[in-house]
Design an enzyme around this catalytic site. Structure first.
Site, PDB file in Angstrom:
ATOM      1  N   PHE A   1      -7.164   1.978   5.743  1.00 31.96           N
ATOM      2  CA  PHE A   1      -6.389   0.782   5.406  1.00 31.96           C
ATOM      3  C   PHE A   1      -6.654  -0.433   6.283  1.00 31.96           C
ATOM      4  CE2 PHE A   1      -3.401   3.664   7.648  1.00 31.96           C
ATOM      5  CZ  PHE A   1      -3.159   2.902   8.775  1.00 31.96           C
TER       6      PHE A   1
ATOM      7  N   GLU B   1       0.841  -1.202   0.000  1.00 31.50           N
ATOM      8  CA  GLU B   1       0.000   0.000   0.000  1.00 31.50           C
ATOM      9  C   GLU B   1       0.871   1.244   0.000  1.00 31.50           C
ATOM     10  OE1 GLU B   1      -2.539  -0.055   3.402  1.00 31.50           O
ATOM     11  OE2 GLU B   1      -3.435  -1.963   2.860  1.00 31.50           O
TER      12      GLU B   1
ATOM     13  N   ARG C   1      -2.961   8.594  17.057  1.00 34.02           N
ATOM     14  CA  ARG C   1      -2.318   7.405  17.613  1.00 34.02           C
ATOM     15  C   ARG C   1      -1.824   7.652  19.031  1.00 34.02           C
ATOM     16  NH1 ARG C   1       2.896   6.764  13.709  1.00 34.02           N
ATOM     17  NH2 ARG C   1       2.674   8.857  12.922  1.00 34.02           N
TER      18      ARG C   1
ATOM     19  N   LYS D   1       7.608  -1.201   6.694  1.00 32.16           N
ATOM     20  CA  LYS D   1       7.606   0.031   5.894  1.00 32.16           C
ATOM     21  C   LYS D   1       8.860   0.066   5.041  1.00 32.16           C
ATOM     22  CE  LYS D   1       9.272   2.334  10.025  1.00 32.16           C
ATOM     23  NZ  LYS D   1       8.971   3.193  11.132  1.00 32.16           N
TER      24      LYS D   1
ATOM     25  N   ARG E   1       4.627  -3.528  17.737  1.00 35.14           N
ATOM     26  CA  ARG E   1       5.476  -3.439  16.561  1.00 35.14           C
ATOM     27  C   ARG E   1       5.827  -4.857  16.156  1.00 35.14           C
ATOM     28  NH1 ARG E   1       7.583   1.107  14.877  1.00 35.14           N
ATOM     29  NH2 ARG E   1       7.345   2.217  16.826  1.00 35.14           N
TER      30      ARG E   1
ATOM     31  N   ARG F   1      -2.096   9.519  11.494  1.00 35.18           N
ATOM     32  CA  ARG F   1      -2.980   8.381  11.655  1.00 35.18           C
ATOM     33  C   ARG F   1      -4.279   8.791  12.348  1.00 35.18           C
ATOM     34  NH1 ARG F   1      -0.240   2.722  12.794  1.00 35.18           N
ATOM     35  NH2 ARG F   1      -1.966   1.383  12.217  1.00 35.18           N
TER      36      ARG F   1
ATOM     37  N   GLU G   1      -5.101   6.819   7.496  1.00 37.72           N
ATOM     38  CA  GLU G   1      -4.144   7.923   7.495  1.00 37.72           C
ATOM     39  C   GLU G   1      -4.796   9.105   6.765  1.00 37.72           C
ATOM     40  OE1 GLU G   1      -0.988   7.512   8.885  1.00 37.72           O
ATOM     41  OE2 GLU G   1       0.224   9.089   7.989  1.00 37.72           O
TER      42      GLU G   1
ATOM     43  N   LYS H   1       2.455   4.367   1.534  1.00 37.10           N
ATOM     44  CA  LYS H   1       2.669   4.846   2.898  1.00 37.10           C
ATOM     45  C   LYS H   1       2.424   6.351   2.848  1.00 37.10           C
ATOM     46  CE  LYS H   1       5.839   4.866   6.823  1.00 37.10           C
ATOM     47  NZ  LYS H   1       5.293   6.086   7.362  1.00 37.10           N
TER      48      LYS H   1
HETATM   49  P1  AMP Z   1       6.418   5.228  10.902  1.00 33.80           P
HETATM   50  O1  AMP Z   1       5.673   6.356  11.558  1.00 33.80           O
HETATM   51  O2  AMP Z   1       7.482   5.659   9.961  1.00 33.80           O
HETATM   52  O3  AMP Z   1       6.838   4.154  11.871  1.00 33.80           O
HETATM   53  O4  AMP Z   1       5.371   4.489   9.944  1.00 33.80           O
HETATM   54  C1  AMP Z   1       4.168   3.960  10.388  1.00 33.80           C
HETATM   55  C2  AMP Z   1       3.042   4.934  10.133  1.00 33.80           C
HETATM   56  O5  AMP Z   1       2.758   5.051   8.745  1.00 33.80           O
HETATM   57  C3  AMP Z   1       1.725   4.472  10.683  1.00 33.80           C
HETATM   58  O6  AMP Z   1       1.625   4.757  12.053  1.00 33.80           O
HETATM   59  C4  AMP Z   1       0.713   5.256   9.870  1.00 33.80           C
HETATM   60  O7  AMP Z   1       0.450   6.490  10.503  1.00 33.80           O
HETATM   61  C5  AMP Z   1       1.431   5.553   8.585  1.00 33.80           C
HETATM   62  N1  AMP Z   1       0.829   4.937   7.381  1.00 33.80           N
HETATM   63  C6  AMP Z   1       0.713   5.580   6.204  1.00 33.80           C
HETATM   64  N2  AMP Z   1       0.158   4.795   5.277  1.00 33.80           N
HETATM   65  C7  AMP Z   1      -0.134   3.607   5.863  1.00 33.80           C
HETATM   66  C8  AMP Z   1      -0.724   2.386   5.406  1.00 33.80           C
HETATM   67  N3  AMP Z   1      -1.135   2.231   4.155  1.00 33.80           N
HETATM   68  N4  AMP Z   1      -0.825   1.376   6.302  1.00 33.80           N
HETATM   69  C9  AMP Z   1      -0.385   1.520   7.585  1.00 33.80           C
HETATM   70  N5  AMP Z   1       0.166   2.658   8.071  1.00 33.80           N
HETATM   71  C10 AMP Z   1       0.301   3.696   7.218  1.00 33.80           C
END
Ligand code: AMP
Length: 570
Positions: free
Chosen positions: A343, A250, A272, A425, A419, A257, A302, A252
């Site tokens: 999502f 998907e 979040r 990601k 986690r 969130r 998101e 990102k």
């Molecule tokens: P990070 O903040 O870099 O750890 O990445 C995780 C965050 O990406 C999640 O907490 C979401 O807020 C965001 N996110 C964006 N797109 C998506 C998606 N398609 N699925 C899950 N999380 C997503």
């Protein structure tokens, strides 16, 4: 229960840094806590309600000092002097209470219920005379406190308990006390915590020693639930190895969130950080009402900003102010529109979906939503076993101003707040770090009266380690483009100051900011061993919880890849 018994437990807990010892101390203590005293588990985490509840103690140092002054008959100036010397208001309270108890007799005996009762009145106070009422509620407690009680009362008030107890310590203590011989207790209690988010509720069920009841805890619409977290993918190949073939890929989205709860007509939006932001996003509430079917549900999504004219997506930074903005909502809504990308689904029409595999959950999302681009849509997704396809989709996401892609295991359950390796990601070299402010310096000249240079820390295990100072990217005056000002930051940070020495202040890790930087360097000046060169402030990350900030490991990994690059091209 007597507050003294709790204070003695705090004391024992802070006398050791060993986790196992802390668990033993806490387990022994929990066995003695009766059903009617269950709410004291909030106190163990420095709270008075479950973590997600917005009613916080919220007492500034200044107010706590005034109350201590009243309770001990010591003037505030002297208390501040002592505080600067000792660096801990709790210890100051202990010292002053010791002197006091030689002259006056304690009149009341404190119970944990009385402490909770008074503390719970604080966030409800409003209007005229609030400050005086707060002071008298606190003074009443401090006057009845013995010296050991006064330390922990004071620390609870200012939100700096210093006993080194985390949610997981409490979890293991509960298991040790009530389910010492149950093999799968860890998994069951953890799941119950994830679903309930309320440590007292968990304790009350655990006391009855019925694991089954903990297993049966269900999600509740309207009660915030922690979002599932992602790990980093080293490469597409490694992602396939970890997640299996085929996997879901998907966008990102580079936004923030939103966890969306709906029960009939009632819709609530949480960040979040479990903060309720429904009022800030009235248009999102309408989209949900109009374009998503179902009596009740909890969705994970998101929200991402876009430019109305060009229809280009903008980054988080552009819409960050929408999270805190509580006035002129229509104006900002018009200027900074968001598109909600759904999502995942955690709950639907009375049933939890957490145990269902992702492929079923994502199908359900797609079934109940009518896509309305630039309002609300199901996230862009492909399902593939082909590395090249993933790569193509990844490039497309980047070209659309998104951060990269999320890679998901089609068979995996939804694990709130964890986690786990089911969601990875993939994004290019990290340009921003989310760091927490742990100190600052009072400014001078044009910046006098404001905190001006901010110490930035990353997370390393339970600790926060400094990696630099930031002063650029913040403005002195309110500007058109709504850049954050020193004044705003000072107002946000001031209540969290826990010590002051000259111009330097130590600040409780609360306020999270995104910064960019030019380079990471090894540095002997910081305990972390690394320093950011030319960090620059980008945005406040009021949506992010402390648990999710950048770790020292992340930074070291960036340092490693930076080296490789310079070796390649240098
Ligand atoms: P990070 O903040 O870099 O750890 O990445 C995780 C965050 O990406 C999640 O907490 C979401 O807020 C965001 N996110 C964006 N797109 C998506 C998606 N398609 N699925 C899950 N999380 C997503």
């Amino acid at each position: 229960m007597l507050y003294k018994t709790l204070a003695e437990t705090y004391e024992k807990l802070s006398s050791t840094t060993k986790r196992l010892e802390k668990i033993d101390i806490l387990a022994e203590f929990l066995e003695k806590v009766s059903e009617k005293d269950g709410e004291l588990l909030y106190l163990l985490q420095g709270e008075i309600y479950p973590e997600y509840d917005e009613r916080k103690i919220g007492i500034s140092n200044q107010l706590a000092i005034k109350a201590l002054s009243k309770a001990t008959g010591t003037n505030s100036k002297k208390i501040i002097q002592e505080w600067k010397k000792i660096g801990d208001l709790g210890e100051v309270a202990r010292k002053l209470t010791k002197t006091k108890s030689q002259t006056t007799l304690q009149t009341h005996i404190l119970t944990t219920q009385k402490v909770i009762e008074n503390l719970r009145k604080l966030p409800d106070l409003e209007g005229k005379g609030t400050v005086d009422k707060k002071i008298s509620l606190i003074t009443e407690l401090l006057t009845s406190a013995s010296s050991i009680e006064s330390i922990y009362l004071m620390r609870t008030l200012i939100g700096d308990l210093r006993i080194g107890v985390q949610e997981s310590t409490i979890k293991y203590a509960i298991i040790k006390a009530f389910f010492p011989n149950e093999e799968n207790a860890d998994e069951i209690v953890q799941r119950a915590i994830d679903k309930s988010n309320d440590i007292t509720e968990i304790f009350q069920l655990a006391r009855k020693k019925k694991l089954k009841e903990l297993e049966n805890i269900s999600l509740e619409v309207g009660k915030p639930i922690k979002a599932m977290l992602a790990q980093k993918a080293a490469s597409i190949e490694q992602a396939f190895e970890a997640l299996g073939k085929p996997m879901a890929v998907e966008y990102k989205y580079d936004g923030f969130r939103l966890l969306i709860h709906k029960n009939k007509d009632k819709i609530i939006l949480f960040t979040r950080r479990l903060e309720n932001v429904t009022k800030q996003f009235p248009e999102v509430v309408d989209y949900i009402k109009e374009y998503i079917g179902g009596e009740s549900f909890i969705l994970d999504s998101e929200a991402v900003g876009f430019d109305r004219k060009t229809k280009q997506y903008t980054g988080f930074q552009a819409i960050s102010q929408r999270i805190r903005r509580k006035y002129d909502i229509e104006k900002v809504q018009d200027k900074l529109p968001v598109e909600v990308n759904i999502f995942d689904i955690l709950y639907y029409n009375g049933k939890s979906q957490l145990d269902k595999p992702f492929e079923e959950r994502t199908q359900l999302v797609r079934k109940i939503i009518t896509n309305h681009p630039y309002k609300i849509i199901a996230s862009k997704m492909i399902i593939t076993s082909d590395e090249k396809e993933v790569n193509k989709f990844y490039k497309e996401a980047l070209a659309n101003n998104q951060e990269g892609v999320m890679l998901k295991n089609l068979k995996a359950e939804y694990k709130p707040g964890r986690r786990v390796g089911n969601m990875l990601k993939l994004k290019p070299e990290q340009r921003d770090f989310d760091l927490v402010i742990t100190g600052a310096e009072w400014g001078s000249g044009k910046r006098s009266g404001w905190l001006s240079s901010f110490n930035l820390s990353c997370k390393s295990g339970k600790e926060f380690l400094e990696i630099g100072k930031v002063g650029t990217g913040i403005s002195e005056k309110e500007t058109e483009d709504n850049k954050i000002t020193f004044q705003t930051l000072t107002e946000l940070l001031k209540p969290h100051i826990i010590a002051e020495k000259g111009k330097e202040v130590t600040i409780k890790p609360k306020v999270i900011v995104s910064v960019t930087y030019q380079e990471i360097q090894k540095s002997p000046n910081y305990k972390s061993g690394v320093a950011l060169r030319f960090p620059r402030f980008v945005a406040l990350r009021e949506d992010k919880p402390l648990a999710e900030i950048t770790t020292l490991e992340d930074i070291e990994a960036e340092l490693g890849s930076q080296r490789k690059e310079s070796w390649k091209y240098g």
